[in-house]
Design a protein around this motif. Structure first.
Motif, PDB file in Angstrom:
ATOM      1  N   PHE A   1      71.301  16.052 -18.796  1.00  0.00           N
ATOM      2  CA  PHE A   1      70.368  16.812 -17.882  1.00  0.00           C
ATOM      3  C   PHE A   1      71.224  16.996 -16.433  1.00  0.00           C
ATOM      4  O   PHE A   1      70.807  17.958 -15.636  1.00  0.00           O
ATOM      5  CB  PHE A   1      69.082  16.122 -17.436  1.00  0.00           C
ATOM      6  N   TRP A   2      72.118  16.294 -16.086  1.00  0.00           N
ATOM      7  CA  TRP A   2      72.671  16.213 -14.672  1.00  0.00           C
ATOM      8  C   TRP A   2      73.529  17.763 -14.519  1.00  0.00           C
ATOM      9  O   TRP A   2      74.005  18.027 -15.303  1.00  0.00           O
ATOM     10  CB  TRP A   2      73.714  15.065 -14.695  1.00  0.00           C
TER      11      TRP A   2
ATOM     12  N   TYR B   1      63.302  13.261 -16.124  1.00  0.00           N
ATOM     13  CA  TYR B   1      62.865  11.988 -15.731  1.00  0.00           C
ATOM     14  C   TYR B   1      63.030  11.698 -14.036  1.00  0.00           C
ATOM     15  O   TYR B   1      63.680  12.569 -13.559  1.00  0.00           O
ATOM     16  CB  TYR B   1      63.799  11.012 -16.345  1.00  0.00           C
ATOM     17  N   GLY B   2      62.645  10.776 -13.609  1.00  0.00           N
ATOM     18  CA  GLY B   2      62.793  10.644 -12.244  1.00  0.00           C
ATOM     19  C   GLY B   2      62.581   9.150 -12.184  1.00  0.00           C
ATOM     20  O   GLY B   2      61.960   8.382 -12.713  1.00  0.00           O
ATOM     21  N   ILE B   3      63.355   8.552 -11.076  1.00  0.00           N
ATOM     22  CA  ILE B   3      63.437   7.059 -10.737  1.00  0.00           C
ATOM     23  C   ILE B   3      63.243   6.918  -9.104  1.00  0.00           C
ATOM     24  O   ILE B   3      63.701   7.874  -8.481  1.00  0.00           O
ATOM     25  CB  ILE B   3      64.701   6.602 -11.029  1.00  0.00           C
TER      26      ILE B   3
ATOM     27  N   ASP C   1      62.906   5.655  -1.980  1.00  0.00           N
ATOM     28  CA  ASP C   1      64.409   6.312  -2.369  1.00  0.00           C
ATOM     29  C   ASP C   1      64.374   6.844  -3.770  1.00  0.00           C
ATOM     30  O   ASP C   1      63.892   6.143  -4.704  1.00  0.00           O
ATOM     31  CB  ASP C   1      65.655   5.292  -2.161  1.00  0.00           C
ATOM     32  N   ILE C   2      64.586   8.077  -4.010  1.00  0.00           N
ATOM     33  CA  ILE C   2      64.861   8.734  -5.347  1.00  0.00           C
ATOM     34  C   ILE C   2      66.202   8.773  -5.794  1.00  0.00           C
ATOM     35  O   ILE C   2      67.052   9.863  -5.217  1.00  0.00           O
ATOM     36  CB  ILE C   2      64.117  10.012  -5.402  1.00  0.00           C
ATOM     37  N   PRO C   3      66.802   7.934  -6.575  1.00  0.00           N
ATOM     38  CA  PRO C   3      68.153   8.018  -6.751  1.00  0.00           C
ATOM     39  C   PRO C   3      68.639   9.377  -8.028  1.00  0.00           C
ATOM     40  O   PRO C   3      69.746   9.605  -7.705  1.00  0.00           O
ATOM     41  CB  PRO C   3      68.559   6.713  -7.212  1.00  0.00           C
ATOM     42  N   GLN C   4      67.795   9.589  -8.756  1.00  0.00           N
ATOM     43  CA  GLN C   4      67.955  10.390  -9.944  1.00  0.00           C
ATOM     44  C   GLN C   4      66.610  11.265 -10.322  1.00  0.00           C
ATOM     45  O   GLN C   4      65.479  10.452 -10.075  1.00  0.00           O
ATOM     46  CB  GLN C   4      68.462   9.576 -11.090  1.00  0.00           C
ATOM     47  N   LEU C   5      66.574  12.587 -10.146  1.00  0.00           N
ATOM     48  CA  LEU C   5      65.638  13.372 -10.893  1.00  0.00           C
ATOM     49  C   LEU C   5      66.269  14.415 -11.407  1.00  0.00           C
ATOM     50  O   LEU C   5      67.244  14.976 -10.962  1.00  0.00           O
ATOM     51  CB  LEU C   5      64.815  13.760  -9.547  1.00  0.00           C
TER      52      LEU C   5
ATOM     53  N   LEU D   1      56.927  15.381 -11.889  1.00  0.00           N
ATOM     54  CA  LEU D   1      57.714  13.993 -11.813  1.00  0.00           C
ATOM     55  C   LEU D   1      57.625  13.424 -10.349  1.00  0.00           C
ATOM     56  O   LEU D   1      57.403  12.204 -10.243  1.00  0.00           O
ATOM     57  CB  LEU D   1      59.105  14.104 -12.331  1.00  0.00           C
ATOM     58  N   VAL D   2      57.888  14.235  -9.277  1.00  0.00           N
ATOM     59  CA  VAL D   2      58.073  13.727  -7.943  1.00  0.00           C
ATOM     60  C   VAL D   2      56.544  13.311  -7.642  1.00  0.00           C
ATOM     61  O   VAL D   2      56.242  12.206  -6.856  1.00  0.00           O
ATOM     62  CB  VAL D   2      58.624  14.692  -6.909  1.00  0.00           C
ATOM     63  N   ALA D   3      55.605  14.000  -7.904  1.00  0.00           N
ATOM     64  CA  ALA D   3      54.347  13.726  -7.593  1.00  0.00           C
ATOM     65  C   ALA D   3      53.873  12.474  -8.250  1.00  0.00           C
ATOM     66  O   ALA D   3      52.847  11.705  -7.599  1.00  0.00           O
ATOM     67  CB  ALA D   3      53.509  15.021  -8.227  1.00  0.00           C
ATOM     68  N   ASP D   4      54.278  12.185  -9.402  1.00  0.00           N
ATOM     69  CA  ASP D   4      54.079  10.878 -10.225  1.00  0.00           C
ATOM     70  C   ASP D   4      54.565   9.869  -9.261  1.00  0.00           C
ATOM     71  O   ASP D   4      54.233   8.786  -8.982  1.00  0.00           O
ATOM     72  CB  ASP D   4      54.382  10.941 -11.568  1.00  0.00           C
ATOM     73  N   LEU D   5      56.120  10.074  -9.074  1.00  0.00           N
ATOM     74  CA  LEU D   5      56.926   8.919  -8.317  1.00  0.00           C
ATOM     75  C   LEU D   5      56.117   8.599  -7.046  1.00  0.00           C
ATOM     76  O   LEU D   5      56.157   7.256  -6.721  1.00  0.00           O
ATOM     77  CB  LEU D   5      58.437   9.399  -8.176  1.00  0.00           C
ATOM     78  N   LEU D   6      55.865   9.344  -6.328  1.00  0.00           N
ATOM     79  CA  LEU D   6      55.071   9.019  -4.952  1.00  0.00           C
ATOM     80  C   LEU D   6      54.264   8.157  -4.741  1.00  0.00           C
ATOM     81  O   LEU D   6      53.829   7.346  -3.989  1.00  0.00           O
ATOM     82  CB  LEU D   6      54.855  10.200  -4.124  1.00  0.00           C
TER      83      LEU D   6
END
Length: 288
Positions: free
Chosen positions: A174-175, A209-211, A218-222, A237-242
């Protein structure tokens, strides 16, 4: 006047205090309590035997903290922090520490030395250039407050405990760019429990995916599968991560400046540009 030596006999408490002192007037405000400092060292692969300190009367006044891993298939050291306490600057300490380290690296067969430097830190950038470092990438860093994040659509997001080797083989596809050292798979796996992991599946297959680091935001990967982009997956994903970090701020560090789509997504989602960095590398000629 100064005594230079590696740091295997220097305790973490002294390292932390000197680090805080050295960066107290840094261009970017650094909030680094002891727990976060410990986590940083572990995440970035700190190795005291290849790190260097400058001591005055047994007090640490300058340091180069290094990690060691394979990078692009080569034995690589990463500078995870270099600093000198304010009153001891402009006395050649950093230059002397780097010279001592470079000799040590050659003896140990290190092939590359990697670091990041803030673009506006001209004195540090010039020093690294004189040492032989070359720019290999340009990065942008972003941050936002939780309440500023703009969520545009909603997908079903799931949580997983962590990613295994087979998962990573899929996710790497995905990168759009190789993550920087501190955001790499090795760095994430070094402190697995510090992160929360979110995924979106379609037809039982991970397509995004997101981490996020649970305490720092800190979000190292999305990343999202190229075949499933522009469907709101990244925003979901970001909405869930926060929701899974206790921090009120979110940060995304070291986005490759060549990847406009990622920068545009972050900007449109409420993230603000915070600072630019260069990724620089010094290649050693190893003599057999």
């Amino acid at each position: 006047m100064f005594n230079y030596k590696t740091l295997e006999h220097t305790n973490i408490e002294m390292l932390h205090q000197t680090f805080v002192d050295a960066f107290s007037d840094y261009q970017v405000k650094i909030d680094l309590p002891f727990w976060k400092f410990q986590n940083m060292l572990k995440r970035r692969g700190y190795v005291p035997e290849i790190s260097m300190g400058a001591f005055k009367d047994d007090i640490l006044v300058g340091f180069v903290l290094n990690g060691l891993r394979s990078f692009n298939g080569m034995k690589t050291v990463y500078d995870l922090g270099t600093g000198v306490v304010g009153q001891y600057r402009k006395q050649g300490i950093t230059n002397n520490m780097l010279k001592n380290i470079n000799e040590l690296f050659r003896e140990q067969g290190i092939e590359q030395y990697l670091l990041e430097v803030i673009k506006t830190n001209i004195s540090a950038f010039d020093l690294y250039k004189k040492q032989g470092f070359e720019i290999i990438r340009s990065f942008s860093c972003f941050q936002t407050d939780k309440n500023k994040f703009v969520k545009v659509s909603s997908c079903n997001v799931e949580h997983v405990d962590k990613f295994n080797a087979a998962d990573w083989e899929l996710l790497k596809k995905f990168w759009d760019f190789e993550p920087s050292w501190q955001n790499s798979v090795d760095s994430i796996n070094a402190v697995t429990d510090a992160f929360s992991y979110s995924v979106v599946r379609i037809d039982n297959k991970i397509v995004g995916y997101g981490i996020i680091e649970k305490r720092t935001g800190d979000i190292p990967q999305l990343a999202v599968d190229k075949n499933y982009r522009n469907k709101g997956i990244a925003g979901s994903l970001v909405a869930d991560l926060l929701k899974n970090t206790e921090s009120t701020k979110l940060s995304v560090l070291n986005v490759d400046d060549n990847i406009e789509s990622t920068k545009n997504f972050l900007s449109s989602s409420g993230f603000d540009f915070s600072v630019g960095q260069y990724e620089m590398i010094l290649n050693f000629k190893i003599c057999n």
